[in-house]
Design a protein around this motif. Structure first.
Motif, PDB file in Angstrom:
ATOM      1  N   UNK A 141      33.904  50.234  69.293  1.00 56.90           N
ATOM      2  CA  UNK A 141      35.111  50.130  68.474  1.00 56.90           C
ATOM      3  C   UNK A 141      34.984  48.949  67.511  1.00 56.90           C
ATOM      4  N   UNK A 142      34.429  47.840  68.006  1.00 60.45           N
ATOM      5  CA  UNK A 142      34.206  46.676  67.143  1.00 60.45           C
ATOM      6  C   UNK A 142      33.267  47.040  65.988  1.00 60.45           C
ATOM      7  N   UNK A 143      32.214  47.803  66.307  1.00 61.52           N
ATOM      8  CA  UNK A 143      31.286  48.255  65.261  1.00 61.52           C
ATOM      9  C   UNK A 143      32.015  49.101  64.229  1.00 61.52           C
ATOM     10  N   UNK A 144      32.916  49.988  64.699  1.00 57.65           N
ATOM     11  CA  UNK A 144      33.610  50.869  63.762  1.00 57.65           C
ATOM     12  C   UNK A 144      34.570  50.095  62.870  1.00 57.65           C
ATOM     13  N   UNK A 145      35.162  49.012  63.405  1.00 59.96           N
ATOM     14  CA  UNK A 145      36.028  48.198  62.537  1.00 59.96           C
ATOM     15  C   UNK A 145      35.205  47.578  61.414  1.00 59.96           C
TER      16      UNK A 145
ATOM     17  N   UNK B 227      36.330  42.091  79.238  1.00 62.94           N
ATOM     18  CA  UNK B 227      37.246  42.993  78.544  1.00 62.94           C
ATOM     19  C   UNK B 227      38.245  42.207  77.696  1.00 62.94           C
ATOM     20  N   UNK B 228      38.765  41.114  78.277  1.00 63.90           N
ATOM     21  CA  UNK B 228      39.755  40.323  77.521  1.00 63.90           C
ATOM     22  C   UNK B 228      39.120  39.772  76.252  1.00 63.90           C
ATOM     23  N   UNK B 229      37.885  39.259  76.396  1.00 65.30           N
ATOM     24  CA  UNK B 229      37.207  38.707  75.222  1.00 65.30           C
ATOM     25  C   UNK B 229      36.946  39.778  74.177  1.00 65.30           C
ATOM     26  N   UNK B 230      36.550  40.986  74.635  1.00 66.68           N
ATOM     27  CA  UNK B 230      36.260  42.052  73.677  1.00 66.68           C
ATOM     28  C   UNK B 230      37.520  42.485  72.944  1.00 66.68           C
ATOM     29  N   UNK B 231      38.647  42.558  73.682  1.00 68.72           N
ATOM     30  CA  UNK B 231      39.892  42.954  73.006  1.00 68.72           C
ATOM     31  C   UNK B 231      40.312  41.886  72.011  1.00 68.72           C
ATOM     32  N   UNK B 232      40.128  40.613  72.385  1.00 70.10           N
ATOM     33  CA  UNK B 232      40.417  39.536  71.427  1.00 70.10           C
ATOM     34  C   UNK B 232      39.532  39.661  70.192  1.00 70.10           C
TER      35      UNK B 232
ATOM     36  N   UNK C 282      38.271  42.399  68.979  1.00 67.08           N
ATOM     37  CA  UNK C 282      38.701  43.544  68.173  1.00 67.08           C
ATOM     38  C   UNK C 282      39.917  43.176  67.326  1.00 67.08           C
ATOM     39  N   UNK C 283      40.892  42.456  67.939  1.00 64.82           N
ATOM     40  CA  UNK C 283      42.077  42.075  67.159  1.00 64.82           C
ATOM     41  C   UNK C 283      41.707  41.113  66.039  1.00 64.82           C
ATOM     42  N   UNK C 284      40.819  40.160  66.335  1.00 67.73           N
ATOM     43  CA  UNK C 284      40.420  39.211  65.295  1.00 67.73           C
ATOM     44  C   UNK C 284      39.669  39.919  64.180  1.00 67.73           C
ATOM     45  N   UNK C 285      38.885  40.962  64.527  1.00 66.20           N
ATOM     46  CA  UNK C 285      38.156  41.694  63.505  1.00 66.20           C
ATOM     47  C   UNK C 285      39.108  42.475  62.611  1.00 66.20           C
ATOM     48  N   UNK C 286      40.140  43.099  63.228  1.00 64.28           N
ATOM     49  CA  UNK C 286      41.128  43.820  62.415  1.00 64.28           C
ATOM     50  C   UNK C 286      41.824  42.856  61.461  1.00 64.28           C
ATOM     51  N   UNK C 287      42.155  41.659  61.981  1.00 61.23           N
ATOM     52  CA  UNK C 287      42.801  40.645  61.147  1.00 61.23           C
ATOM     53  C   UNK C 287      41.884  40.245  59.991  1.00 61.23           C
TER      54      UNK C 287
ATOM     55  N   UNK D  37      40.614  35.393  55.994  1.00 56.29           N
ATOM     56  CA  UNK D  37      39.687  36.421  56.439  1.00 56.29           C
ATOM     57  C   UNK D  37      38.416  35.805  56.987  1.00 56.29           C
ATOM     58  N   UNK D  38      37.889  34.789  56.258  1.00 61.02           N
ATOM     59  CA  UNK D  38      36.646  34.147  56.695  1.00 61.02           C
ATOM     60  C   UNK D  38      36.848  33.427  58.027  1.00 61.02           C
ATOM     61  N   UNK D  39      38.013  32.786  58.185  1.00 60.32           N
ATOM     62  CA  UNK D  39      38.245  32.039  59.431  1.00 60.32           C
ATOM     63  C   UNK D  39      38.443  33.002  60.599  1.00 60.32           C
ATOM     64  N   UNK D  40      39.068  34.166  60.360  1.00 62.15           N
ATOM     65  CA  UNK D  40      39.198  35.156  61.431  1.00 62.15           C
ATOM     66  C   UNK D  40      37.834  35.692  61.834  1.00 62.15           C
ATOM     67  N   UNK D  41      36.919  35.820  60.839  1.00 64.53           N
ATOM     68  CA  UNK D  41      35.556  36.237  61.179  1.00 64.53           C
ATOM     69  C   UNK D  41      34.871  35.201  62.058  1.00 64.53           C
ATOM     70  N   UNK D  42      35.114  33.915  61.772  1.00 67.59           N
ATOM     71  CA  UNK D  42      34.532  32.871  62.610  1.00 67.59           C
ATOM     72  C   UNK D  42      35.096  32.929  64.022  1.00 67.59           C
ATOM     73  N   UNK D  43      36.380  33.352  64.165  1.00 72.69           N
ATOM     74  CA  UNK D  43      36.949  33.509  65.506  1.00 72.69           C
ATOM     75  C   UNK D  43      36.204  34.577  66.283  1.00 72.69           C
ATOM     76  N   UNK D  44      35.839  35.676  65.593  1.00 75.96           N
ATOM     77  CA  UNK D  44      35.035  36.713  66.261  1.00 75.96           C
ATOM     78  C   UNK D  44      33.716  36.120  66.740  1.00 75.96           C
TER      79      UNK D  44
END
Lengths: 112, 181, 148
Positions: free
Chosen positions: A9-13, B4-9, B11-16, B26-33
């Motif tokens: 899912x991360x890859x797809x984002x 799992x918690x880290x992966x969900x975090x 994913x949310x940071x990537x969407x942001x 955007x750049x700082x959210x990428x650094x959070x990932x």
């Protein structure tokens, strides 16, 4: 299994950002997120439940260590990712200097 | 579970990072990932990767902020917005479907295959190379060709950056030399 | 360093002078212990590059360039790549490319593992100086744009 799916899912984002966004910096960010997820997927494949890090300690028997090969491959991949990222950013800076915008549709119209 | 918690975090940071309007955010959210990825490497028992990811992420963040700090993001919404989004989503759904089929062939999480190579590296690594850190032994002894290729790629990228970002072209420098003389 | 006009305030300069030296020493420690502990040439090289980047950000471009100029940095990078290749070619004396020809020594000692510590030092030099060159090129471009 669920960890693999979350990684995909991360890859797809990242793929969505790469295909859909028009700003060059957003495209670079999407590419970086795809790179992160691929690195994570490699390390997930080599993980062993309740394993140890692949570093020997004195007077300890070798058993139940995680796979060292994906870690070694990913270690080079991370540094290469930094080099590729710096190259892309320098290209984006040059394009912004020449055209005054980062929007790829406008750059295509300008035909500079 | 913490993975799992880290992966969900992540994913949310990537969407942001993809969806936020401001480039700096955007750049700082990428650094959070990236920093969450560093923690995930620590949980997955890869300390070498965690150290490298941490410092690489810092350098990457500095370079990206220097590049984007004064650039604005023009907000343009033109026609064909629906078509573009729908075609992208269809492509991603097809990709997810096929990757789900392929995932059934993968080993179960926590039980890696490739047992032969792993046993050989872990048992013979210390005797053959003398290095205790087996990851270091793999990248600099067993698979040193990989590292040679990595050195070549980094070298090429530096040459490319210096060629792209030079201040004057070769012709201008030549003209200046002839004019000066 | 006497020129107080360029760079940031006095607090940043004083503290970054200390932190940069500590970072340099820490990077060298990580490189030298690459075969015993987590770390190695890549991570240590990036840490060394980061300490120079800190100097650039705090003191401005000129103070950092007086320590390590662009020409010297790119030459050092080429020397690092060449030395890595030469260490690989040394393996031909034992019969194969990248063979570990030196004495292995006993594990868990600093001087052990044959060519691996040498490779770590060379890779650290190459990666650190290379990333410093990348950052320096970006900074020089910004400066030249402001002058025009």
């Amino acid at each position: 299994m669920s960890t693999y799916l979350l990684c995909l899912v991360l890859f797809c984002i990242g793929l969505y950002g790469l295909l859909r966004k028009r700003n060059l910096v957003k495209i670079i960010v999407g590419l970086a997120i795809m790179g992160y997820s691929v690195n994570l997927f490699f390390v997930l494949l080599g993980y062993r439940l309740h394993g140890r890090a692949p570093i020997d300690a004195p007077d300890q028997v070798i058993e139940n260590m995680v796979d060292p090969l994906p870690q070694a491959v990913v270690l080079t991949s991370i540094v290469i990712g930094l080099g590729v990222m710096a190259l892309l950013i320098s290209l984006a800076i040059r394009i912004y200097e020449k055209h005054g915008t980062l929007d790829i549709t406008k750059i295509r119209k300008l035909k500079g | 579970m913490e993975l799992h918690i880290l992966l969900i975090f992540m994913i949310f940071a990537a969407i942001l990072a993809i969806e936020v309007k401001d480039l700096l955010s955007s750049v700082i959210a990428m650094a959070a990932v990236g920093f969450a990825l560093c923690l995930a490497f620590l949980i997955l028992k890869a300390p070498d990767l965690a150290i490298t990811q941490l410092v690489v992420e810092l350098l990457c963040l500095i370079i990206l902020i220097k590049a984007t700090i004064k650039k604005d993001l023009p907000l343009v919404i033109e026609g064909r917005w629906l078509f573009n989004t729908v075609s992208t989503l269809v492509f991603i759904i097809v990709f997810l479907f096929f990757s789900y089929i392929a995932m059934k062939e993968l080993p179960v999480f926590g039980n890696p295959t490739m047992g032969l190579v792993r046993r050989y590296l872990l048992e013979e690594g210390v005797n053959k190379t003398g290095a205790v850190n087996i990851v270091s032994a793999v990248i600099l002894d067993f698979r040193a060709y990989d590292t040679l290729g990595e050195v070549a790629v980094l070298f090429t990228s530096i040459i490319g950056i210096m060629a792209i970002l030079r201040r004057k072209g070769r012709k201008e420098i030549l003209e200046e030399d002839t004019n000066g003389k | 360093m006497e020129n107080n006009k360029s760079g940031m305030t006095l607090f940043v300069k004083t503290s970054s002078r200390l932190v940069a030296v500590l970072g340099l020493i820490f990077g060298m420690h990580i490189i030298l212990h690459g075969h015993l502990a987590p770390g190695g040439g890549f991570a240590g090289g990036v840490i060394i590059a980061l300490s120079f980047v800190l100097l650039i950000l705090a003191f401005g471009k000129d103070a950092a360039l007086s320590k390590l100029s662009l020409k010297l940095a790119s030459n050092l990078e080429n020397v690092g790549a060449l030395l890595f290749l030469i260490i690989g070619l040394l393996g031909f004396s034992g019969g194969a490319f990248f063979l570990n020809v030196l004495v292995k020594g006993s594990p868990f000692r600093l001087f052990s593992a044959g060519t691996i510590p040498l490779n770590n030092v060379v890779i650290g030099l190459k990666v650190g100086v290379g990333l410093f060159v990348i950052f320096l090129t970006l900074v020089i471009l910004e400066k030249s744009k402001k002058e025009q």
